[in-house]
Write a protein that holds these residues in place. Structure first.
Motif, PDB file in Angstrom:
ATOM      1  N   GLY A 346       0.916  -1.113   0.092  1.00 18.60           N
ATOM      2  CA  GLY A 346      -0.069   0.113  -0.033  1.00 18.60           C
ATOM      3  C   GLY A 346       0.699   1.217   0.048  1.00 18.60           C
ATOM      4  O   GLY A 346       0.379   2.343  -0.203  1.00 18.60           O
ATOM      5  N   LYS A 347       2.032   1.214  -0.093  1.00 19.46           N
ATOM      6  CA  LYS A 347       3.105   2.418  -0.019  1.00 19.46           C
ATOM      7  C   LYS A 347       3.531   2.716  -1.313  1.00 19.46           C
ATOM      8  O   LYS A 347       4.538   3.584  -1.582  1.00 19.46           O
ATOM      9  N   TYR A 348       3.053   2.025  -2.559  1.00 19.55           N
ATOM     10  CA  TYR A 348       3.371   2.568  -3.890  1.00 19.55           C
ATOM     11  C   TYR A 348       4.762   2.327  -4.328  1.00 19.55           C
ATOM     12  O   TYR A 348       5.102   2.284  -5.596  1.00 19.55           O
ATOM     13  N   ASP A 349       5.700   1.697  -3.393  1.00 18.35           N
ATOM     14  CA  ASP A 349       7.053   1.522  -3.848  1.00 18.35           C
ATOM     15  C   ASP A 349       7.305   0.462  -5.126  1.00 18.35           C
ATOM     16  O   ASP A 349       8.072   0.674  -5.880  1.00 18.35           O
ATOM     17  N   ASP A 350       6.599  -0.529  -5.247  1.00 17.04           N
ATOM     18  CA  ASP A 350       6.530  -1.558  -6.455  1.00 17.04           C
ATOM     19  C   ASP A 350       6.641  -0.830  -7.851  1.00 17.04           C
ATOM     20  O   ASP A 350       7.189  -1.077  -8.592  1.00 17.04           O
ATOM     21  N   MET A 351       5.457  -0.074  -7.709  1.00 17.13           N
ATOM     22  CA  MET A 351       5.243   0.572  -9.100  1.00 17.13           C
ATOM     23  C   MET A 351       6.466   1.702  -9.329  1.00 17.13           C
ATOM     24  O   MET A 351       6.834   1.575 -10.577  1.00 17.13           O
ATOM     25  N   THR A 352       6.844   2.347  -8.504  1.00 14.75           N
ATOM     26  CA  THR A 352       7.662   3.425  -8.645  1.00 14.75           C
ATOM     27  C   THR A 352       9.067   2.640  -8.819  1.00 14.75           C
ATOM     28  O   THR A 352       9.955   3.254  -9.646  1.00 14.75           O
ATOM     29  N   ASP A 353       9.282   1.585  -8.275  1.00 16.42           N
ATOM     30  CA  ASP A 353      10.515   0.862  -8.328  1.00 16.42           C
ATOM     31  C   ASP A 353      10.791   0.388  -9.738  1.00 16.42           C
ATOM     32  O   ASP A 353      11.622   0.535 -10.383  1.00 16.42           O
ATOM     33  N   ALA A 354       9.772  -0.091 -10.376  1.00 13.28           N
ATOM     34  CA  ALA A 354       9.551  -0.703 -11.623  1.00 13.28           C
ATOM     35  C   ALA A 354       9.642   0.496 -12.623  1.00 13.28           C
ATOM     36  O   ALA A 354      10.367   0.233 -13.694  1.00 13.28           O
ATOM     37  N   GLY A 355       9.092   1.525 -12.486  1.00  9.55           N
ATOM     38  CA  GLY A 355       9.332   2.644 -13.468  1.00  9.55           C
ATOM     39  C   GLY A 355      10.544   3.304 -13.350  1.00  9.55           C
ATOM     40  O   GLY A 355      10.896   3.972 -14.539  1.00  9.55           O
ATOM     41  N   SER A 356      11.175   3.393 -12.309  1.00  9.73           N
ATOM     42  CA  SER A 356      12.393   4.166 -12.244  1.00  9.73           C
ATOM     43  C   SER A 356      13.874   3.230 -12.619  1.00  9.73           C
ATOM     44  O   SER A 356      14.893   3.848 -12.851  1.00  9.73           O
ATOM     45  N   TYR A 357      13.708   2.139 -12.780  1.00 11.34           N
ATOM     46  CA  TYR A 357      14.912   1.245 -13.048  1.00 11.34           C
ATOM     47  C   TYR A 357      15.339   1.498 -14.389  1.00 11.34           C
ATOM     48  O   TYR A 357      16.511   1.760 -14.575  1.00 11.34           O
ATOM     49  N   PRO A 358      14.493   1.399 -15.336  1.00 12.28           N
ATOM     50  CA  PRO A 358      15.030   1.681 -16.741  1.00 12.28           C
ATOM     51  C   PRO A 358      15.597   3.157 -16.743  1.00 12.28           C
ATOM     52  O   PRO A 358      16.563   3.418 -17.369  1.00 12.28           O
ATOM     53  N   ILE A 359      14.878   4.087 -16.109  1.00  7.23           N
ATOM     54  CA  ILE A 359      15.541   5.616 -16.150  1.00  7.23           C
ATOM     55  C   ILE A 359      16.949   5.865 -15.499  1.00  7.23           C
ATOM     56  O   ILE A 359      17.656   6.428 -16.036  1.00  7.23           O
ATOM     57  N   ALA A 360      17.139   5.001 -14.469  1.00  9.15           N
ATOM     58  CA  ALA A 360      18.191   4.939 -13.640  1.00  9.15           C
ATOM     59  C   ALA A 360      19.298   4.444 -14.577  1.00  9.15           C
ATOM     60  O   ALA A 360      20.582   4.732 -14.484  1.00  9.15           O
ATOM     61  N   TYR A 361      19.053   3.243 -15.331  1.00 13.04           N
ATOM     62  CA  TYR A 361      19.999   2.520 -15.975  1.00 13.04           C
ATOM     63  C   TYR A 361      20.359   3.500 -17.352  1.00 13.04           C
ATOM     64  O   TYR A 361      21.475   3.662 -17.598  1.00 13.04           O
ATOM     65  N   LEU A 362      19.247   4.018 -17.973  1.00 19.93           N
ATOM     66  CA  LEU A 362      19.519   4.812 -19.130  1.00 19.93           C
ATOM     67  C   LEU A 362      19.981   6.157 -19.155  1.00 19.93           C
ATOM     68  O   LEU A 362      20.761   6.605 -20.057  1.00 19.93           O
ATOM     69  N   TYR A 363      19.534   6.753 -18.229  1.00 20.77           N
ATOM     70  CA  TYR A 363      19.907   8.144 -17.858  1.00 20.77           C
ATOM     71  C   TYR A 363      20.384   8.560 -16.387  1.00 20.77           C
ATOM     72  O   TYR A 363      19.972   9.086 -15.844  1.00 20.77           O
ATOM     73  N   PRO A 364      21.617   7.806 -16.060  1.00 23.41           N
ATOM     74  CA  PRO A 364      21.957   7.888 -14.713  1.00 23.41           C
ATOM     75  C   PRO A 364      22.560   9.153 -14.224  1.00 23.41           C
ATOM     76  O   PRO A 364      22.933   9.990 -15.179  1.00 23.41           O
ATOM     77  N   ILE A 365      22.354   9.635 -13.108  1.00 30.64           N
ATOM     78  CA  ILE A 365      23.113  10.796 -12.450  1.00 30.64           C
ATOM     79  C   ILE A 365      24.524  11.083 -12.909  1.00 30.64           C
ATOM     80  O   ILE A 365      25.383   9.808 -12.435  1.00 30.64           O
ATOM     81  N   LYS A 366      25.142  12.170 -13.540  1.00 33.50           N
ATOM     82  CA  LYS A 366      26.604  11.883 -13.826  1.00 33.50           C
ATOM     83  C   LYS A 366      27.383  12.634 -12.706  1.00 33.50           C
ATOM     84  O   LYS A 366      26.963  13.737 -12.452  1.00 33.50           O
ATOM     85  N   LYS A 367      28.405  12.141 -12.141  1.00 32.83           N
ATOM     86  CA  LYS A 367      28.940  12.589 -10.854  1.00 32.83           C
ATOM     87  C   LYS A 367      30.109  13.461 -11.450  1.00 32.83           C
ATOM     88  O   LYS A 367      31.033  12.980 -12.139  1.00 32.83           O
ATOM     89  N   SER A 368      29.920  14.638 -10.946  1.00 23.38           N
ATOM     90  CA  SER A 368      30.911  15.853 -11.287  1.00 23.38           C
ATOM     91  C   SER A 368      32.329  15.373 -10.814  1.00 23.38           C
ATOM     92  O   SER A 368      32.421  14.935  -9.538  1.00 23.38           O
ATOM     93  N   ASN A 369      33.295  15.489 -11.511  1.00 22.88           N
ATOM     94  CA  ASN A 369      34.777  15.270 -10.943  1.00 22.88           C
ATOM     95  C   ASN A 369      35.453  16.362 -10.512  1.00 22.88           C
ATOM     96  O   ASN A 369      36.367  16.313  -9.703  1.00 22.88           O
ATOM     97  N   THR A 370      34.496  17.505 -10.119  1.00 22.53           N
ATOM     98  CA  THR A 370      34.902  18.687  -9.777  1.00 22.53           C
ATOM     99  C   THR A 370      34.766  18.646  -8.280  1.00 22.53           C
ATOM    100  O   THR A 370      33.478  18.508  -7.932  1.00 22.53           O
ATOM    101  N   LYS A 371      35.611  18.748  -7.475  1.00 23.25           N
ATOM    102  CA  LYS A 371      35.408  18.968  -5.862  1.00 23.25           C
ATOM    103  C   LYS A 371      35.821  20.209  -5.349  1.00 23.25           C
ATOM    104  O   LYS A 371      36.933  20.570  -5.581  1.00 23.25           O
ATOM    105  N   ARG A 372      35.103  20.990  -4.662  1.00 28.15           N
ATOM    106  CA  ARG A 372      35.165  22.217  -4.049  1.00 28.15           C
ATOM    107  C   ARG A 372      35.657  21.979  -2.691  1.00 28.15           C
ATOM    108  O   ARG A 372      35.223  21.179  -2.072  1.00 28.15           O
ATOM    109  N   MET A 373      36.912  22.719  -2.540  1.00 30.80           N
ATOM    110  CA  MET A 373      37.486  22.527  -1.152  1.00 30.80           C
ATOM    111  C   MET A 373      37.929  23.969  -0.580  1.00 30.80           C
ATOM    112  O   MET A 373      38.556  24.701  -1.454  1.00 30.80           O
ATOM    113  N   GLU A 374      37.883  23.998   0.665  1.00 31.87           N
ATOM    114  CA  GLU A 374      38.673  25.142   1.410  1.00 31.87           C
ATOM    115  C   GLU A 374      39.967  24.592   2.157  1.00 31.87           C
ATOM    116  O   GLU A 374      39.906  23.793   2.779  1.00 31.87           O
ATOM    117  N   LEU A 375      40.989  25.249   1.712  1.00 27.87           N
ATOM    118  CA  LEU A 375      42.220  24.722   2.532  1.00 27.87           C
ATOM    119  C   LEU A 375      42.785  25.735   3.559  1.00 27.87           C
ATOM    120  O   LEU A 375      42.547  27.057   3.204  1.00 27.87           O
TER     121      LEU A 375
END
Length: 375
Positions: A346-375
């Motif tokens: 009753g918490k809807y996760d089954d449908m949203t899990d199924a719906g989001s697996y293809p999107i995460a595979y085909l259009y994943p979040i691209k991690k930036s290689n830039t790291k901001r730091m204070e030295l």
């Protein structure tokens, strides 16, 4: 950090990161480059995880993974990087353990602790410095725009491309965003993301699938140019063969590629010898999956980004008429008290899990290689 060490040659420092790879791959190269530019000598002892700065003290480098191991040394100041990556309880424990290390005495110099982090909801940083500020603490919230001159030209545009609109306030402007008890799929709009598309004869079907005995789910997508449209759904199938039966009955002439729950490689919903992924392949489907499921947060962000990114572009759509359960789940699923999407019957996760697996595979979040730091 280094300025304090040069002014106080006997002062030792502590640098804390969420994991050791962040120290090894980001912190060490950055501080090496910085000290090299200054022409200042140093020695990095990777066995002890320390940096000895010529003519100054030592920098202890530790991870936050095991707060109980932040022991055995004293420092003047401590720097905690990306504290909000941790759970709230663990972050507070790291803070307390670190505070106990900051007891090195240098005449005229008070002990100080510094936290640099991207806000991750109303977690430890919010509690320690915003809601009920610690005595003597000071909160500085900065926008990425204020540091744009130190970043690659396309850095901010990449953030807007890669993150959903609702998180841009946090990741670019440093604003605390409440991630609890709010819609998980916050960028989905029933009207703006509605689709009139249906399956056509020549379509290749992209099927997201979640494995649950007695309540299996599948979401069927088609591509239209740059956009992706959910055009059909299967709900409460008994098991994987039952889902295959429904797909074959509805779409006997279509090529089908399945993007399932990665745990299906070991999960056996029918018998003790054949995995769910093997059953899908035996049915003649192409199966696309990672070795393990992506981080839940990354999967949610990838899908929200497709619903609406930081440029206010929408590339993911749902036909409410043919996918009524998915549409309802996207509207109604909220975060639980731990900041995770609610799960359970009753918490809807089954449908949203199924719906989001293809999107995460085909259009994943691209991690930036830039790291901001204070030295």
């Amino acid at each position: 950090m280094l300025a304090t060490m040069f002014e106080n040659p006997k002062a030792d420092m502590l640098y804390l990161a969420p994991t050791y790879p962040l120290i090894r791959d980001i912190w060490y190269p950055k501080i090496e480059s910085f000290l090299d530019d200054l022409g200042h000598g140093y020695f990095i002892n990777r066995g002890e995880n320390t940096i000895k700065v010529q003519g100054a003290g030592k920098i202890f480098c530790r991870t936050m993974e095991h707060p109980g191991r932040i022991i055995g040394f004293e420092v003047l100041d401590a720097f905690l990087d990306e504290l909000d990556v941790l759970t709230e309880d663990k972050a507070v424990e790291v803070w307390r353990k670190t505070k106990a290390r900051c007891r090195q005495k240098i005449d005229g110099k008070p002990n100080q602790m510094y936290v640099t982090t991207t806000p991750e909801g109303f977690k430890a940083t919010y509690k320690l410095f915003k809601k009920d500020p610690l005595p003597g603490s000071h909160l500085i919230q900065l926008s990425t725009y204020s540091n744009a001159h130190n970043l690659p030209d396309d850095y901010i545009d990449e953030l807007k491309d890669n993150y959903p609109a609702n998180l841009i306030e946090a990741y670019i402007n440093g604003v605390f965003i409440n991630l609890k008890n709010m819609p998980v799929w916050a960028t989905y709009d029933e009207n703006s993301n509605n689709s009139r598309e249906r399956v056509k004869k020549a379509d290749t079907l992209l099927v997201g699938m979640d494995f649950n005995v007695g309540r299996g789910c599948a979401v069927i997508y088609v591509k239209r140019g740059w956009s992706v449209h959910a055009v059909d759904e299967i709900y409460n199938s008994y098991d994987t063969p039952d889902t295959i039966r429904v797909l074959n009955e509805r779409y006997p002439e279509h090529d089908i590629t399945v993007y399932p729950d990665a745990s299906g490689g070991s999960r056996k919903s029918v018998n003790a010898t054949t995995s769910d992924l093997a059953i899908l392949r035996e049915a003649g489907y192409k199966v696309k999956t990672l070795k393990k499921n992506p981080n839940i947060k990354d999967r949610v962000m990838a899908t929200n980004r497709m619903f609406c990114n930081g440029h206010m572009e929408r590339n993911l759509f749902v036909n409410k008429d043919t996918c009524p359960r998915l549409s309802a789940a996207l509207v109604e699923q909220i975060y639980d008290d731990n900041g995770l999407p609610e799960k359970g019957i009753g918490k809807y996760d089954d449908m949203t899990d199924a719906g989001s697996y293809p999107i995460a595979y085909l259009y994943p979040i691209k991690k930036s290689n830039t790291k901001r730091m204070e030295l």
